[in-house]
Design a protein around this motif. Structure first.
Motif, mmCIF file in Angstrom:
data_model
loop_
_atom_site.group_PDB
_atom_site.id
_atom_site.type_symbol
_atom_site.label_atom_id
_atom_site.label_comp_id
_atom_site.label_asym_id
_atom_site.label_seq_id
_atom_site.Cartn_x
_atom_site.Cartn_y
_atom_site.Cartn_z
ATOM 1 N N ARG A 51 0.832 -1.211 0.000
ATOM 2 C CA ARG A 51 0.000 0.000 0.000
ATOM 3 C C ARG A 51 0.867 1.261 0.000
ATOM 4 N NH1 ARG A 51 -3.210 -3.388 3.408
ATOM 5 N NH2 ARG A 51 -2.526 -2.415 5.366
ATOM 6 N N ILE A 52 1.985 1.199 0.685
ATOM 7 C CA ILE A 52 2.927 2.322 0.655
ATOM 8 C C ILE A 52 3.549 2.440 -0.725
ATOM 9 C CG2 ILE A 52 5.132 3.181 1.554
ATOM 10 C CD1 ILE A 52 4.372 1.854 4.241
ATOM 11 N N ASN A 53 3.930 1.308 -1.290
ATOM 12 C CA ASN A 53 4.567 1.289 -2.609
ATOM 13 C C ASN A 53 3.621 1.794 -3.704
ATOM 14 O OD1 ASN A 53 6.820 0.532 -4.370
ATOM 15 N ND2 ASN A 53 5.475 -1.105 -5.100
ATOM 16 N N ASN A 54 2.324 1.505 -3.537
ATOM 17 C CA ASN A 54 1.334 1.880 -4.555
ATOM 18 C C ASN A 54 0.471 3.059 -4.110
ATOM 19 O OD1 ASN A 54 2.099 -0.259 -6.305
ATOM 20 N ND2 ASN A 54 0.883 -1.692 -5.081
ATOM 21 N N LYS A 55 1.017 3.886 -3.250
ATOM 22 C CA LYS A 55 0.269 4.984 -2.657
ATOM 23 C C LYS A 55 -0.349 5.910 -3.699
ATOM 24 C CE LYS A 55 0.746 8.751 0.723
ATOM 25 N NZ LYS A 55 1.670 9.446 1.649
ATOM 26 N N ILE A 56 0.408 6.274 -4.707
ATOM 27 C CA ILE A 56 -0.089 7.220 -5.722
ATOM 28 C C ILE A 56 -1.226 6.589 -6.522
ATOM 29 C CG2 ILE A 56 0.513 8.498 -7.809
ATOM 30 C CD1 ILE A 56 3.326 8.845 -6.642
ATOM 31 N N GLN A 57 -1.036 5.330 -6.927
ATOM 32 C CA GLN A 57 -2.082 4.650 -7.707
ATOM 33 C C GLN A 57 -3.363 4.487 -6.886
ATOM 34 O OE1 GLN A 57 1.174 3.799 -7.477
ATOM 35 N NE2 GLN A 57 1.711 2.263 -9.040
ATOM 36 N N ILE A 58 -3.214 4.184 -5.591
ATOM 37 C CA ILE A 58 -4.386 4.023 -4.727
ATOM 38 C C ILE A 58 -5.110 5.359 -4.558
ATOM 39 C CG2 ILE A 58 -5.124 3.532 -2.355
ATOM 40 C CD1 ILE A 58 -2.948 1.347 -2.272
#
Length: 417
Positions: free
Chosen positions: A184-191
């Motif tokens: 979730r941290i790694n994909n923060k922008i996409q989320i």
């Protein structure tokens, strides 16, 4: 003609297989499959009921069930229109299937949008008791699959209610990994981008498949009109169909607010009784949902002023107001999330108001709490209602804070906690 329709609708008989997105309710359906009871899948039109049933067909075939032992019938096929008042025609469909497929042993029968046929429940009950058939039936009306089933099919059915795509299902569709805190941290922008899109457009699969915003709105309008003119108007013999359509679009602008039936009756120049009936029809078709004001006495709770919510955020985009309030979008989303988890959802109102209470926790929704006065106002309500519950959560768009008494959670953390 029936044989041609069945061939067209049952391509799995010929080895053709289409893959589908696995929904959160799929495992519940799998758990119900070995049981004798009829499986009913309810939900608003276009939410994915048929697809969920077809996913079950794939599962059964993968588990070794002969494809010829599985029948799928969309009962809204135009050919069936002239027979909709004759439930015995369902037996003719099944007999034609037996001739075509010649199944051996237990059969699985999916009747999609079964409310299309009058008195369908009499036929289903008779076959349930006299044959080795596992029924899966879908329907877009809560009254049809609750009141009628309760009286005629007591103890013979298990219900799965399906909503439009949840936010987690939306992320899965977009192939955004949210499975761990690290991801979730790694994909923060996409989320974050997905969050904005989901809050605005909701969870209808066909809507988020389309990129053009005008086309999205047009599709949502067509959904609403289909429900009103194909389900509600003919079912309840409504003559003033234009008024009921206008009422629904008017209600979108009043989402998250208390319902005043008298004001609505005066606005549309019809009786309070008719307004209440029309709104109940919207609710039965899963377009809206109302919640009661909290009270310790059930009778007072039932009599209380209701608050109104849309069953999908996308409906805000087709309201008469051009720009929906961001706070209303967030509150409506939180409502749908909480109501999917609890049937006991209410709101609290005295000198202050709490948006939601589920018998365990108080929930307040505020899009932005950067303003000091806004923050104080939102937190103050929890102190006022602390005698109801000491558990409290304030859900915001993007603020997270540690607090001894109250959890302040962003949209994402609320969903993922």
């Amino acid at each position: 003609m029936i044989d041609k329709i069945l061939n067209e609708q049952n391509r799995h008989w010929f080895g053709e297989k289409k893959s589908y997105i696995i929904r959160e309710k799929f495992q519940t359906l799998v758990d119900f499959l070995p049981l004798k009871q009829i499986i009913t899948i309810t939900g608003i039109r276009r939410c994915g009921k048929s697809t969920l049933a077809k996913t079950a067909i794939n599962y059964l075939i993968d588990k070794g069930v002969n494809p010829l032992n599985i029948l799928f019938v969309n009962l809204e096929q135009p050919f069936f229109l002239e027979y909709r008042d004759d439930a015995t025609f369902l037996e003719k469909i099944y007999e034609e299937y037996l001739k075509l497929a010649n199944p051996n042993g237990k059969t699985y029968v999916v009747f999609d949008e079964i409310q299309f046929f009058q008195n369908w429940e009499v036929y289903i009950k008779s076959k349930y008791e006299s044959s080795n058939i596992k029924f899966i039936i879908t329907g877009s009306n809560s009254s049809m699959l609750s009141t009628e089933l309760a009286t005629l099919l007591t103890g013979r059915s298990l219900n799965i209610h399906l909503d439009t795509f949840s936010f987690k299902e939306f992320l899965s569709y977009k192939q955004i990994d949210y499975s761990s805190k690290l991801q979730r941290i790694n994909n923060k922008i996409q989320i974050a981008r997905a969050k904005d899109e989901y809050l605005k457009w909701g969870g209808f699969y066909e809507v988020f498949e389309i990129k053009d915003e005008f086309a999205k709105k047009s599709l949502l309008v067509s959904y609403i009109r289909n429900i009103i003119y194909r389900d509600i108007v003919p079912r309840y013999n409504i003559r003033n169909s234009q008024t009921i359509e206008k009422l629904f679009f008017y209600l979108i602008n009043n989402t998250t607010n208390p319902l005043n039936y008298t004001t609505l009756a005066n606005t549309f120049d019809i009786s309070d009784k008719t307004i209440k009936e029309y709104i109940s029809y919207f609710e039965e078709a899963f377009m809206i949902k109302r919640i009661d004001k909290y009270h310790t006495k059930p009778k007072e709770k039932i009599k209380s002023i209701k608050k109104l919510y849309m069953k999908d955020n996308g409906f805000f985009q087709i309201a008469t107001k051009k720009t929906p309030q961001l706070g209303a979008l967030l509150e409506n989303f939180v409502f749908n999330y909480l109501s999917s988890k609890s049937d006991e959802l209410t709101y609290l109102k005295d000198n202050y108001e709490v948006d939601f209470y589920d018998e365990k926790c108080l929930y307040q929704v505020c899009y932005n709490i950067e303003d000091k006065k806004t923050r104080q106002r939102e937190l103050r309500v929890f102190d006022y209602f602390s005698h109801i519950s000491s558990n409290a959560k304030l859900i915001t768009y993007d603020t997270n804070e540690e607090n001894e008494k109250i959890k302040i959670l962003s949209f994402e953390n609320f969903i993922f906690e």
